[in-house]
Design an enzyme around this catalytic site. Sequence first.
Site, short mmCIF file in Angstrom:
data_model
loop_
_atom_site.label_atom_id
_atom_site.label_comp_id
_atom_site.label_asym_id
_atom_site.label_seq_id
_atom_site.Cartn_x
_atom_site.Cartn_y
_atom_site.Cartn_z
N CYS A 90 27.24 50.32 71.59
CA CYS A 90 27.11 49.24 70.61
C CYS A 90 28.32 48.31 70.60
O CYS A 90 28.17 47.08 70.51
CB CYS A 90 26.87 49.81 69.22
N LYS A 93 34.53 54.04 77.11
CA LYS A 93 33.20 53.45 77.31
C LYS A 93 33.29 51.93 77.40
O LYS A 93 32.64 51.30 78.25
CB LYS A 93 32.27 53.83 76.16
N ASN A 101 25.30 46.30 64.50
CA ASN A 101 25.32 47.30 65.58
C ASN A 101 24.00 48.04 65.74
O ASN A 101 23.70 48.54 66.83
CB ASN A 101 26.44 48.32 65.35
N GLY A 130 27.25 53.51 63.07
CA GLY A 130 27.39 53.88 64.46
C GLY A 130 27.41 55.38 64.67
O GLY A 130 27.19 55.88 65.78
N HIS A 170 29.47 45.90 63.26
CA HIS A 170 30.74 46.12 63.96
C HIS A 170 31.48 44.79 64.10
O HIS A 170 30.87 43.75 64.40
CB HIS A 170 30.50 46.68 65.36
N THR A 185 12.11 58.45 63.98
CA THR A 185 12.49 58.67 62.58
C THR A 185 13.97 58.40 62.32
O THR A 185 14.41 58.41 61.18
CB THR A 185 12.17 60.11 62.15
N GLN A 190 34.57 49.42 63.45
CA GLN A 190 33.19 49.85 63.62
C GLN A 190 32.64 50.55 62.38
O GLN A 190 33.27 51.44 61.80
CB GLN A 190 33.09 50.78 64.85
N ASN A 226 17.72 56.12 62.59
CA ASN A 226 18.10 54.74 62.26
C ASN A 226 17.72 53.77 63.37
O ASN A 226 17.12 52.72 63.13
CB ASN A 226 19.61 54.65 62.02
N VAL A 227 18.07 54.11 64.61
CA VAL A 227 17.83 53.21 65.72
C VAL A 227 16.35 53.16 66.07
O VAL A 227 15.79 52.08 66.33
CB VAL A 227 18.66 53.61 66.95
N ARG A 262 37.15 53.33 63.12
CA ARG A 262 36.04 53.44 62.18
C ARG A 262 36.49 52.93 60.82
O ARG A 262 37.56 53.31 60.33
CB ARG A 262 35.59 54.90 62.06
#
Length: 340
Positions: A130, A215, A316, A161, A243, A11, A157, A13-14, A236
Site C-alpha cells: 500500500c 518492500k 490505503n 494497514g 497513508h 469478509t 501509515q 476490509n480489503v 505507524r
Amino acid sequence: MGYKVVVCGATGNVGREMLNILAERQFPVEEIAVLASRRSLGTEVSFGDKTLKTKDLERFDFTGWDIALFAIGSDATKVYAPKAAAAGCIVIDNSSLYRYDPLVPLVVPEVNPEAVHEYKNKNIIANPNCSTAQMVVALKPLHDRARIKRVIVSTYQSVSGAGKEGMDELWDQTKSVYNPTSDVPPNKFQKQIAFNVIPQIDVFLEDGSTKEEWKMVAETKKIIDTSIKVSATCVRVPVFVGHSEAINIEFEDFLDEDEARDILREAPGIMVVDKREPGGYTTPVECVGDYATFISRIRQDSTIENGLNLWCVSDNLRKGAALNAVQIAETLGNRVLKKA
C-alpha cells in the site's frame, strides 16, 4: 458479455472494498463468487444492491472463472492461488507472496500497465504494498521527465494497514485513555498506538531496516526503474484510514517546481491540491473514500542540485489495495481478455 469474477477474502476490509469498487466502477461482471474461510462461511457481504453469501474457499472450483481477486494473506494465498491459476483463472494477489517473484508482474496501472501481459508466466499478477502504490503513482511522471536518482521517504501509515485488529486496537486504546479503570495493552502493535507514533512496521531485518521499508525499496525498483535508490522510514500513526508520505526526490536533471506541479496535474490517478496558505493541502481524513492519490506541498529542495519535496496522501484501502487490484482487472480486460 462480462467476466466471471471471484473475490477471495470477501469478509475482510480489503475484500469488502474490492466488492464496493467493482460495483462503483461498473466492472463488467457476468457472475461473481465471494469466498471466505470456513469460520466466516455464510457471512453476508454487499455487492452493489445485492447481498451475497460467502462460499468455502477450501472447496471452491476455479475452473471456468476468469479473474480472482485475492485478499487472504500470504499463507492462504500460497495454497489457493496456484490452484486457481492452474484452473485457468487469472489471480490478482494483494499479499506480498509473489511481489518479488521475477516471473510475476508487479503492476500499478497508472505506472506500468504493459506489465500485465507477463501474467502468462504463472497466471498471477501481484498488487504492490500500500505504501509503495501511492508513491510510484507520484514518482513515475516525474521520472519520465527528469530521471530520478534517489528518493528519501518517510511514511505516516494508518492502522487500517494492519487490518481490522489494528483499527480496533486504536479505537479501544483511545477510549481507555479517558477511562482510568480501563487498560488496553498493545497486542496488534508493538507499543501503544493511541496518541502515539510507532517507528516500526513489520519485522526488523539485519541491516536495521524493517521489512515494510525494504518492500518500498524493492517494489519501487521493480515497478519503475532498478537504478532508483530509495531510503524509507515507515511509521505507524493513530489514523484509522489513509497513508501519508513526505517524499524527497533527487533527479538527474533539473525540474522546476512549477513544471512538476503541471506534470502531476496531468498525470493519471493524481489530484494536486497545493495552495501556499493554511489548509491548502490534503490530509488523510480528506482522502478517505476517494480514488485519487493527492499531492501537496510541492517545493524545491535547495540543499541538493536537482531536488524536490512533496506530500503524498491516499486511501490505503483503495489505491493501496482494493482499487489497484480492480484497476489491474480493468487493464487485463482492456489489453488482454477483451470479453466485455
